[in-house]
Design a protein around this motif. Structure first.
Motif, PDB file in Angstrom:
ATOM      1  N   CYS A  16       0.823  -1.203   0.000  1.00 21.86           N
ATOM      2  CA  CYS A  16       0.000   0.000   0.000  1.00 21.86           C
ATOM      3  C   CYS A  16       0.861   1.259   0.000  1.00 21.86           C
ATOM      4  O   CYS A  16       0.348   2.374  -0.133  1.00 21.86           O
ATOM      5  CB  CYS A  16      -0.929  -0.001   1.212  1.00 21.86           C
ATOM      6  SG  CYS A  16      -0.085  -0.050   2.811  1.00 21.86           S
ATOM      7  N   TYR A  17       2.169   1.081   0.127  1.00 18.28           N
ATOM      8  CA  TYR A  17       3.073   2.228   0.202  1.00 18.28           C
ATOM      9  C   TYR A  17       3.702   2.608  -1.142  1.00 18.28           C
ATOM     10  O   TYR A  17       4.382   3.621  -1.235  1.00 18.28           O
ATOM     11  CB  TYR A  17       4.193   1.957   1.218  1.00 18.28           C
ATOM     12  CG  TYR A  17       3.683   1.743   2.618  1.00 18.28           C
ATOM     13  CD1 TYR A  17       3.201   2.819   3.375  1.00 18.28           C
ATOM     14  CD2 TYR A  17       3.661   0.475   3.176  1.00 18.28           C
ATOM     15  CE1 TYR A  17       2.716   2.617   4.660  1.00 18.28           C
ATOM     16  CE2 TYR A  17       3.182   0.276   4.472  1.00 18.28           C
ATOM     17  CZ  TYR A  17       2.715   1.345   5.201  1.00 18.28           C
ATOM     18  OH  TYR A  17       2.241   1.149   6.471  1.00 18.28           O
ATOM     19  N   ILE A  18       3.488   1.790  -2.183  1.00 19.47           N
ATOM     20  CA  ILE A  18       4.103   2.144  -3.462  1.00 19.47           C
ATOM     21  C   ILE A  18       3.366   3.336  -4.067  1.00 19.47           C
ATOM     22  O   ILE A  18       2.152   3.474  -3.913  1.00 19.47           O
ATOM     23  CB  ILE A  18       4.128   0.958  -4.450  1.00 19.47           C
ATOM     24  CG1 ILE A  18       2.724   0.503  -4.838  1.00 19.47           C
ATOM     25  CG2 ILE A  18       4.942  -0.194  -3.899  1.00 19.47           C
ATOM     26  CD1 ILE A  18       2.708  -0.532  -5.951  1.00 19.47           C
ATOM     27  N   GLY A  19       4.114   4.202  -4.753  1.00 22.24           N
ATOM     28  CA  GLY A  19       3.509   5.401  -5.324  1.00 22.24           C
ATOM     29  C   GLY A  19       3.925   5.618  -6.753  1.00 22.24           C
ATOM     30  O   GLY A  19       4.714   4.847  -7.326  1.00 22.24           O
ATOM     31  N   ILE A  34      13.288  -2.749 -12.164  1.00 22.56           N
ATOM     32  CA  ILE A  34      12.285  -1.785 -11.728  1.00 22.56           C
ATOM     33  C   ILE A  34      11.465  -2.450 -10.632  1.00 22.56           C
ATOM     34  O   ILE A  34      10.955  -3.557 -10.823  1.00 22.56           O
ATOM     35  CB  ILE A  34      11.351  -1.348 -12.870  1.00 22.56           C
ATOM     36  CG1 ILE A  34      12.128  -0.629 -13.967  1.00 22.56           C
ATOM     37  CG2 ILE A  34      10.258  -0.432 -12.339  1.00 22.56           C
ATOM     38  CD1 ILE A  34      11.266  -0.193 -15.126  1.00 22.56           C
ATOM     39  N   ASN A  35      11.345  -1.790  -9.478  1.00 16.24           N
ATOM     40  CA  ASN A  35      10.536  -2.382  -8.420  1.00 16.24           C
ATOM     41  C   ASN A  35       9.805  -1.327  -7.608  1.00 16.24           C
ATOM     42  O   ASN A  35      10.187  -0.152  -7.590  1.00 16.24           O
ATOM     43  CB  ASN A  35      11.377  -3.282  -7.499  1.00 16.24           C
ATOM     44  CG  ASN A  35      12.587  -2.579  -6.930  1.00 16.24           C
ATOM     45  OD1 ASN A  35      12.543  -1.394  -6.655  1.00 16.24           O
ATOM     46  ND2 ASN A  35      13.667  -3.316  -6.751  1.00 16.24           N
ATOM     47  N   SER A  36       8.718  -1.772  -6.985  1.00 10.35           N
ATOM     48  CA  SER A  36       7.916  -0.949  -6.070  1.00 10.35           C
ATOM     49  C   SER A  36       7.561   0.401  -6.686  1.00 10.35           C
ATOM     50  O   SER A  36       7.988   1.460  -6.212  1.00 10.35           O
ATOM     51  CB  SER A  36       8.669  -0.754  -4.743  1.00 10.35           C
ATOM     52  OG  SER A  36       8.961  -1.993  -4.139  1.00 10.35           O
ATOM     53  N   ALA A  37       6.761   0.366  -7.762  1.00 10.10           N
ATOM     54  CA  ALA A  37       6.415   1.612  -8.446  1.00 10.10           C
ATOM     55  C   ALA A  37       5.062   1.496  -9.139  1.00 10.10           C
ATOM     56  O   ALA A  37       4.640   0.408  -9.541  1.00 10.10           O
ATOM     57  CB  ALA A  37       7.485   1.961  -9.470  1.00 10.10           C
ATOM     58  N   ILE A  38       4.396   2.626  -9.268  1.00  6.45           N
ATOM     59  CA  ILE A  38       3.223   2.756 -10.118  1.00  6.45           C
ATOM     60  C   ILE A  38       3.646   3.625 -11.292  1.00  6.45           C
ATOM     61  O   ILE A  38       4.101   4.758 -11.113  1.00  6.45           O
ATOM     62  CB  ILE A  38       2.042   3.404  -9.376  1.00  6.45           C
ATOM     63  CG1 ILE A  38       1.607   2.520  -8.201  1.00  6.45           C
ATOM     64  CG2 ILE A  38       0.863   3.632 -10.325  1.00  6.45           C
ATOM     65  CD1 ILE A  38       0.544   3.154  -7.311  1.00  6.45           C
ATOM     66  N   VAL A  39       3.533   3.069 -12.500  1.00  7.41           N
ATOM     67  CA  VAL A  39       4.024   3.747 -13.705  1.00  7.41           C
ATOM     68  C   VAL A  39       2.855   3.983 -14.651  1.00  7.41           C
ATOM     69  O   VAL A  39       2.187   3.035 -15.071  1.00  7.41           O
ATOM     70  CB  VAL A  39       5.115   2.909 -14.399  1.00  7.41           C
ATOM     71  CG1 VAL A  39       5.602   3.621 -15.655  1.00  7.41           C
ATOM     72  CG2 VAL A  39       6.281   2.640 -13.458  1.00  7.41           C
ATOM     73  N   VAL A  57       5.163  -3.891  -9.472  1.00 11.18           N
ATOM     74  CA  VAL A  57       4.978  -2.713 -10.316  1.00 11.18           C
ATOM     75  C   VAL A  57       3.577  -2.731 -10.919  1.00 11.18           C
ATOM     76  O   VAL A  57       3.079  -3.777 -11.339  1.00 11.18           O
ATOM     77  CB  VAL A  57       6.027  -2.671 -11.455  1.00 11.18           C
ATOM     78  CG1 VAL A  57       5.834  -1.410 -12.303  1.00 11.18           C
ATOM     79  CG2 VAL A  57       7.446  -2.712 -10.891  1.00 11.18           C
ATOM     80  N   VAL A  58       2.943  -1.563 -10.964  1.00 10.84           N
ATOM     81  CA  VAL A  58       1.662  -1.400 -11.646  1.00 10.84           C
ATOM     82  C   VAL A  58       1.898  -0.501 -12.857  1.00 10.84           C
ATOM     83  O   VAL A  58       2.377   0.632 -12.718  1.00 10.84           O
ATOM     84  CB  VAL A  58       0.603  -0.751 -10.733  1.00 10.84           C
ATOM     85  CG1 VAL A  58      -0.699  -0.531 -11.496  1.00 10.84           C
ATOM     86  CG2 VAL A  58       0.366  -1.612  -9.501  1.00 10.84           C
TER      87      VAL A  58
END
Length: 216
Positions: A16-19, A34-39, A57-58
């Motif tokens: 819930c902390y990825i931005g 690439i990790n822990s990211a919303i792209v 990743v989203v």
């Protein structure tokens, strides 16, 4: 749970902390990770990089057309409204990943290992999934006409409301798979692969032609 799903597909494990992240191709060129990211709204069109790693990743509204990510590893990924047409994802490892409302026309997943993967509301005509290992996979409301599953291994897989017309399924055991909600007109399959497949009466009459039977 989908009517045709008798097993659980694990969802991507996303913190819930990825931005939101400002994606830059140079990041991949530098270390391939690439990790822990919303792209959102990124473009990897015609991009090429082997053995990349994507973790948690989203991707939203992003363009992967004609890109090559051969040998990549994708874990806990969600693709939403993305275009991966003619992308090369062969020989990849894909775990806990979702393709939602994506375009996958001609996408190459050959010789890929997929586990806990959902394809939902996708245009995936001419998709290549030959020589793949597919375990706990769902295809839900997808256009998969003329798809290629030659010599793939199926374990806990379902097709719900999919167009599989003219698809190649030779060499892939269809035992226990329910096709009753799907269009399977003109599929190419070996007779022995149909053993244990679940079909409607109408579909059975059509498949009987593969066995040289004449149904009156």
């Amino acid at each position: 749970m989908n009517t045709y799903q008798t097993f659980k597909i694990q969802k991507p494990k996303l913190s819930c902390y990825i931005g939101e992240s400002n994606f830059d191709k140079d990041i991949l060129y530098k270390d391939g990770i690439i990790n822990s990211a919303i792209v959102s709204n990124c473009s990897l069109e015609n991009f090429s990089y082997e053995n990349a790693s994507f973790d948690e990743v989203v991707f939203k509204n992003s363009d992967f057309r004609n890109c090559s990510l051969k040998g990549a590893e994708l874990t806990d990924i969600r693709f939403i409204d993305c275009d991966l047409s003619n992308a090369d994802l062969s020989e990849t490892i894909i775990y806990r990943t979702e393709f939602i409302n994506c375009k996958l026309v001609g996408t190459n997943f050959s010789e890929t290992t997929l586990k806990n993967v959902l394809f939902q509301n996708c245009n995936s005509k001419l998709i290549f999934l030959r020589f793949c290992n597919l375990k706990q996979i769902g295809f839900d409301n997808c256009n998969m006409s003329a798809s290629d599953f030659i010599n793939s291994h199926f374990s806990k897989i379902y097709f719900s409301k999919c167009d599989l017309s003219k698809s190649q399924l030779s060499g892939s055991s269809l035992k226990g798979i329910d096709f009753t909600s799907c269009n399977i007109d003109g599929i190419v399959v070996n007779i022995e692969d149909l053993n244990g497949a679940i079909v409607s009466v109408f579909q059975a009459a059509s498949l009987a032609e593969l066995m040289g039977l004449i149904v009156k």
